[in-house]
Write a protein that holds these residues in place. Structure first.
Motif, PDB file in Angstrom:
ATOM      1  N   UNK A 116      38.996  25.571  23.727  1.00  0.00           N
ATOM      2  CA  UNK A 116      39.260  26.998  23.755  1.00  0.00           C
ATOM      3  C   UNK A 116      40.285  27.309  24.831  1.00  0.00           C
ATOM      4  N   UNK A 117      41.263  28.120  24.505  1.00  0.00           N
ATOM      5  CA  UNK A 117      42.313  28.488  25.453  1.00  0.00           C
ATOM      6  C   UNK A 117      41.942  29.783  26.143  1.00  0.00           C
ATOM      7  N   UNK A 118      42.152  29.811  27.458  1.00  0.00           N
ATOM      8  CA  UNK A 118      41.805  30.973  28.260  1.00  0.00           C
ATOM      9  C   UNK A 118      43.060  31.500  28.950  1.00  0.00           C
ATOM     10  N   UNK A 119      43.226  32.814  28.980  1.00  0.00           N
ATOM     11  CA  UNK A 119      44.371  33.419  29.649  1.00  0.00           C
ATOM     12  C   UNK A 119      44.117  33.416  31.153  1.00  0.00           C
ATOM     13  N   UNK A 120      45.105  32.969  31.926  1.00  0.00           N
ATOM     14  CA  UNK A 120      44.989  32.924  33.386  1.00  0.00           C
ATOM     15  C   UNK A 120      46.142  33.710  34.004  1.00  0.00           C
ATOM     16  N   UNK A 121      45.946  34.150  35.230  1.00  0.00           N
ATOM     17  CA  UNK A 121      46.972  34.866  35.985  1.00  0.00           C
ATOM     18  C   UNK A 121      47.371  34.000  37.166  1.00  0.00           C
ATOM     19  N   UNK A 122      48.684  33.847  37.377  1.00  0.00           N
ATOM     20  CA  UNK A 122      49.204  33.040  38.479  1.00  0.00           C
ATOM     21  C   UNK A 122      49.670  33.962  39.597  1.00  0.00           C
ATOM     22  N   UNK A 123      49.270  33.633  40.836  1.00  0.00           N
ATOM     23  CA  UNK A 123      49.702  34.434  41.977  1.00  0.00           C
ATOM     24  C   UNK A 123      50.417  33.549  42.983  1.00  0.00           C
ATOM     25  N   UNK A 124      51.370  34.136  43.687  1.00  0.00           N
ATOM     26  CA  UNK A 124      52.155  33.432  44.697  1.00  0.00           C
ATOM     27  C   UNK A 124      51.276  33.109  45.901  1.00  0.00           C
ATOM     28  N   UNK A 125      51.426  31.914  46.454  1.00  0.00           N
ATOM     29  CA  UNK A 125      50.630  31.537  47.624  1.00  0.00           C
ATOM     30  C   UNK A 125      51.209  32.117  48.910  1.00  0.00           C
ATOM     31  N   UNK A 126      52.486  32.510  48.898  1.00  0.00           N
ATOM     32  CA  UNK A 126      53.135  33.071  50.093  1.00  0.00           C
ATOM     33  C   UNK A 126      52.799  34.553  50.270  1.00  0.00           C
ATOM     34  N   UNK A 127      53.120  35.365  49.249  1.00  0.00           N
ATOM     35  CA  UNK A 127      52.963  36.821  49.381  1.00  0.00           C
ATOM     36  C   UNK A 127      51.778  37.362  48.586  1.00  0.00           C
ATOM     37  N   UNK A 128      51.091  36.515  47.829  1.00  0.00           N
ATOM     38  CA  UNK A 128      49.899  36.861  47.044  1.00  0.00           C
ATOM     39  C   UNK A 128      50.149  37.885  45.936  1.00  0.00           C
ATOM     40  N   UNK A 129      51.402  38.024  45.482  1.00  0.00           N
ATOM     41  CA  UNK A 129      51.672  38.923  44.360  1.00  0.00           C
ATOM     42  C   UNK A 129      51.389  38.186  43.054  1.00  0.00           C
ATOM     43  N   UNK A 130      50.858  38.889  42.085  1.00  0.00           N
ATOM     44  CA  UNK A 130      50.505  38.303  40.791  1.00  0.00           C
ATOM     45  C   UNK A 130      51.677  38.500  39.837  1.00  0.00           C
ATOM     46  N   UNK A 131      52.455  37.428  39.640  1.00  0.00           N
ATOM     47  CA  UNK A 131      53.710  37.520  38.914  1.00  0.00           C
ATOM     48  C   UNK A 131      53.634  37.064  37.469  1.00  0.00           C
ATOM     49  N   UNK A 132      52.900  36.011  37.180  1.00  0.00           N
ATOM     50  CA  UNK A 132      52.955  35.359  35.880  1.00  0.00           C
ATOM     51  C   UNK A 132      51.572  35.260  35.250  1.00  0.00           C
ATOM     52  N   UNK A 133      51.563  35.131  33.924  1.00  0.00           N
ATOM     53  CA  UNK A 133      50.334  34.843  33.199  1.00  0.00           C
ATOM     54  C   UNK A 133      50.610  33.686  32.253  1.00  0.00           C
ATOM     55  N   UNK A 134      49.577  32.922  31.946  1.00  0.00           N
ATOM     56  CA  UNK A 134      49.713  31.752  31.102  1.00  0.00           C
ATOM     57  C   UNK A 134      48.371  31.480  30.432  1.00  0.00           C
TER      58      UNK A 134
END
Length: 49
Positions: A1-19
């Motif tokens: 099963x595929x699950x949607x995840x959110x990627x966040x930057x480790x430097x500034x902690x902004x949530x930029x991408x989803x995959x």
């Protein structure tokens, strides 16, 4: 099963991408180097909870 995840930057902690990730194959957190618009450089992005 595929699950949607959110990627966040480790430097500034902004949530930029989803995959999507396959939970049966990948049990640990997903990490990838991507471009952060806020930082202006390529940084490590990690899966958030």
């Amino acid at each position: 099963m595929r699950k949607k995840i959110i990627l966040s930057c480790t430097e500034c902690l902004s949530r930029n991408y989803s995959s999507y990730k396959n939970q049966s194959n990948q049990s640990e957190r997903f990490e990838v180097r991507k471009f952060c618009k806020k930082c202006g450089s390529h940084t490590l992005h990690r899966e958030t909870k």
